[in-house]
Design a protein around this motif. Structure first.
Motif, PDB file in Angstrom:
ATOM      1  N   TYR A   1     -26.999  -0.256   0.923  1.00  0.00           N
ATOM      2  CA  TYR A   1     -28.257   0.611   1.678  1.00  0.00           C
ATOM      3  C   TYR A   1     -28.505   0.109   3.074  1.00  0.00           C
ATOM      4  CZ  TYR A   1     -29.038   1.667  -3.495  1.00  0.00           C
ATOM      5  OH  TYR A   1     -28.827   2.297  -4.617  1.00  0.00           O
TER       6      TYR A   1
ATOM      7  N   PHE B   1     -31.216   0.027   6.492  1.00  0.00           N
ATOM      8  CA  PHE B   1     -32.650   0.098   6.897  1.00  0.00           C
ATOM      9  C   PHE B   1     -32.748   0.032   8.391  1.00  0.00           C
ATOM     10  CE2 PHE B   1     -34.161   0.117   2.524  1.00  0.00           C
ATOM     11  CZ  PHE B   1     -33.031  -0.355   1.921  1.00  0.00           C
TER      12      PHE B   1
ATOM     13  N   TYR C   1     -35.784  -1.429  10.793  1.00  0.00           N
ATOM     14  CA  TYR C   1     -37.365  -1.629  10.812  1.00  0.00           C
ATOM     15  C   TYR C   1     -37.780  -1.866  12.112  1.00  0.00           C
ATOM     16  CZ  TYR C   1     -37.710  -2.585   5.798  1.00  0.00           C
ATOM     17  OH  TYR C   1     -37.970  -2.703   4.578  1.00  0.00           O
TER      18      TYR C   1
ATOM     19  N   LEU D   1     -29.857   5.671   1.632  1.00  0.00           N
ATOM     20  CA  LEU D   1     -29.359   5.048   0.212  1.00  0.00           C
ATOM     21  C   LEU D   1     -28.267   5.970   0.000  1.00  0.00           C
ATOM     22  CD1 LEU D   1     -32.978   5.038  -1.451  1.00  0.00           C
ATOM     23  CD2 LEU D   1     -31.777   3.222   0.030  1.00  0.00           C
TER      24      LEU D   1
ATOM     25  N   GLU E   1     -30.692  -7.781  -4.277  1.00  0.00           N
ATOM     26  CA  GLU E   1     -31.872  -7.291  -3.738  1.00  0.00           C
ATOM     27  C   GLU E   1     -32.351  -7.342  -2.428  1.00  0.00           C
ATOM     28  OE1 GLU E   1     -32.516  -4.565  -6.473  1.00  0.00           O
ATOM     29  OE2 GLU E   1     -34.051  -4.988  -5.070  1.00  0.00           O
TER      30      GLU E   1
ATOM     31  N   ARG F   1     -42.188  -6.387  -7.422  1.00  0.00           N
ATOM     32  CA  ARG F   1     -41.154  -7.211  -6.718  1.00  0.00           C
ATOM     33  C   ARG F   1     -41.684  -7.813  -5.327  1.00  0.00           C
ATOM     34  NH1 ARG F   1     -35.377  -4.260  -7.720  1.00  0.00           N
ATOM     35  NH2 ARG F   1     -35.016  -5.060  -9.701  1.00  0.00           N
TER      36      ARG F   1
ATOM     37  N   TYR G   1     -36.976 -14.069  -4.125  1.00  0.00           N
ATOM     38  CA  TYR G   1     -37.802 -12.894  -4.488  1.00  0.00           C
ATOM     39  C   TYR G   1     -38.059 -13.478  -5.917  1.00  0.00           C
ATOM     40  CZ  TYR G   1     -34.342 -10.016  -6.869  1.00  0.00           C
ATOM     41  OH  TYR G   1     -33.645  -9.199  -8.030  1.00  0.00           O
TER      42      TYR G   1
ATOM     43  N   GLU H   1     -33.895 -15.176  -7.380  1.00  0.00           N
ATOM     44  CA  GLU H   1     -32.932 -15.444  -6.619  1.00  0.00           C
ATOM     45  C   GLU H   1     -33.583 -16.399  -5.541  1.00  0.00           C
ATOM     46  OE1 GLU H   1     -30.703 -12.490  -4.787  1.00  0.00           O
ATOM     47  OE2 GLU H   1     -29.646 -14.050  -3.604  1.00  0.00           O
TER      48      GLU H   1
ATOM     49  N   THR I   1     -31.710  -2.627 -11.592  1.00  0.00           N
ATOM     50  CA  THR I   1     -31.057  -3.994 -10.669  1.00  0.00           C
ATOM     51  C   THR I   1     -30.402  -3.423  -9.471  1.00  0.00           C
ATOM     52  OG1 THR I   1     -28.886  -3.040 -11.827  1.00  0.00           O
ATOM     53  CG2 THR I   1     -30.007  -4.854 -13.020  1.00  0.00           C
ATOM     54  N   ARG I   2     -30.635  -2.140  -9.056  1.00  0.00           N
ATOM     55  CA  ARG I   2     -29.947  -1.844  -7.927  1.00  0.00           C
ATOM     56  C   ARG I   2     -30.897  -0.722  -7.732  1.00  0.00           C
ATOM     57  NH1 ARG I   2     -28.095  -2.022  -3.204  1.00  0.00           N
ATOM     58  NH2 ARG I   2     -26.403  -0.929  -2.782  1.00  0.00           N
ATOM     59  N   SER I   3     -31.953  -0.908  -6.497  1.00  0.00           N
ATOM     60  CA  SER I   3     -33.032  -0.183  -6.543  1.00  0.00           C
ATOM     61  C   SER I   3     -33.033   0.442  -4.861  1.00  0.00           C
ATOM     62  CB  SER I   3     -34.303  -1.186  -6.460  1.00  0.00           C
ATOM     63  OG  SER I   3     -34.499  -1.994  -5.287  1.00  0.00           O
ATOM     64  N   GLY I   4     -32.450  -0.465  -3.898  1.00  0.00           N
ATOM     65  CA  GLY I   4     -32.733   0.172  -2.527  1.00  0.00           C
ATOM     66  C   GLY I   4     -33.992   0.467  -2.156  1.00  0.00           C
ATOM     67  N   GLY I   5     -35.093   0.025  -2.651  1.00  0.00           N
ATOM     68  CA  GLY I   5     -36.348   0.603  -2.539  1.00  0.00           C
ATOM     69  C   GLY I   5     -36.825  -0.127  -1.131  1.00  0.00           C
ATOM     70  N   GLU I   6     -37.771   0.666  -0.599  1.00  0.00           N
ATOM     71  CA  GLU I   6     -38.332  -0.039   0.511  1.00  0.00           C
ATOM     72  C   GLU I   6     -39.277  -1.367   0.191  1.00  0.00           C
ATOM     73  OE1 GLU I   6     -40.827   2.717   2.415  1.00  0.00           O
ATOM     74  OE2 GLU I   6     -41.760   1.438   3.842  1.00  0.00           O
ATOM     75  N   GLN I   7     -38.980  -2.377   1.195  1.00  0.00           N
ATOM     76  CA  GLN I   7     -40.127  -3.319   1.149  1.00  0.00           C
ATOM     77  C   GLN I   7     -40.934  -3.061   2.151  1.00  0.00           C
ATOM     78  OE1 GLN I   7     -37.511  -7.055   1.156  1.00  0.00           O
ATOM     79  NE2 GLN I   7     -36.068  -6.218  -0.153  1.00  0.00           N
TER      80      GLN I   7
END
Lengths: 113, 117
Positions: free
Chosen positions: A32, A34, A36, A51, A99, B31, B48, B56, B100-106
């Protein structure tokens, strides 16, 4: 080894000119991607992310980026920059099954009036 | 939604002292991440949490560093016996993705700048 490279540490651009900030990654697994932005004395703000799906991604503030899997690149572009775009820009990658974000060293964009 | 907050914003300490930073994530984000950013570099991952579990830790997190998230809400990062090399910006981020595999915005906080004299 998995890594992210931003070759340009500084990019000066005249106001209203186009800009491209380069990002390349190295990975043997899916990723993925990004971009910033960090303004002075502030945290990081997400500009855009890839994504899956369309390889051309549009973000905030008129920025866009294109994912190129064959060239393992995710370059950031803006057709016409403004003084307010002066900031540090970071490319980041998360690798499959992990992650955490791995960041490049950043590109300082300076807009010349 | 008030965003991710971090306290203090600045901390100056003498070598050998202990310091503790706090991060309050966006409410209901499960998270939480800690990164360290030194001058002229991009942020580097430290550790995290998913809820209260620390999933981890980076090799950068020596035994002088400890992070906690006791109730799955705010988190603290403690550095014991600080060294001059610990001087950096410590960034906290949170995200709401699950799986387990998100790719979500931090979403990042403003950071705590640590200076060790």
């Amino acid at each position: 080894a998995q890594s992210v490279t931003q070759l340009d540490s500084q990019v000066p651009v005249f106001e209203e000119a186009p800009v491209e900030l380069r990002c390349n990654y190295s990975s043997s697994v899916s990723v993925y991607l990004f971009w910033y932005v960090q303004y002075p004395n502030q945290g990081l703000q997400l500009l855009l992310k890839y994504l899956s799906g369309s390889t051309l991604v549009k973000g905030i503030n008129g920025f866009e980026a294109e994912f190129n899997k064959s060239q393992t690149s995710f370059h950031l572009r803006k057709p016409s920059v403004h003084i307010s775009d002066t900031a540090e820009y970071f490319c980041a990658v998360s690798f499959f099954g992990n992650e955490k974000l791995t960041f490049g060293t950043g590109t300082r964009l300076t807009i010349i009036p | 939604d008030t965003g991710v907050s971090q306290n203090p914003r600045h901390k100056i300490t003498k070598r050998g002292q202990n310091v503790t930073f706090r991060c309050d994530p966006i409410s209901e984000h499960n998270r939480l991440y800690w990164y360290r950013q030194t001058l002229g570099q991009g942020p580097e991952f430290l550790t995290y949490f998913q809820n209260e579990a620390q999933l981890e830790k980076s090799r950068l997190l020596s035994d002088r560093f400890s992070a906690e998230r006791p109730k799955g809400s705010f988190s603290t990062l403690e550095i014991q016996r600080t060294e001059q090399g610990d001087s950096a910006m410590y960034l906290c981020a949170s995200s709401s993705m699950t799986g387990t595999r998100s790719g979500g915005e931090q979403f990042f906080g403003p950071g705590t700048r640590l200076t060790v004299l």
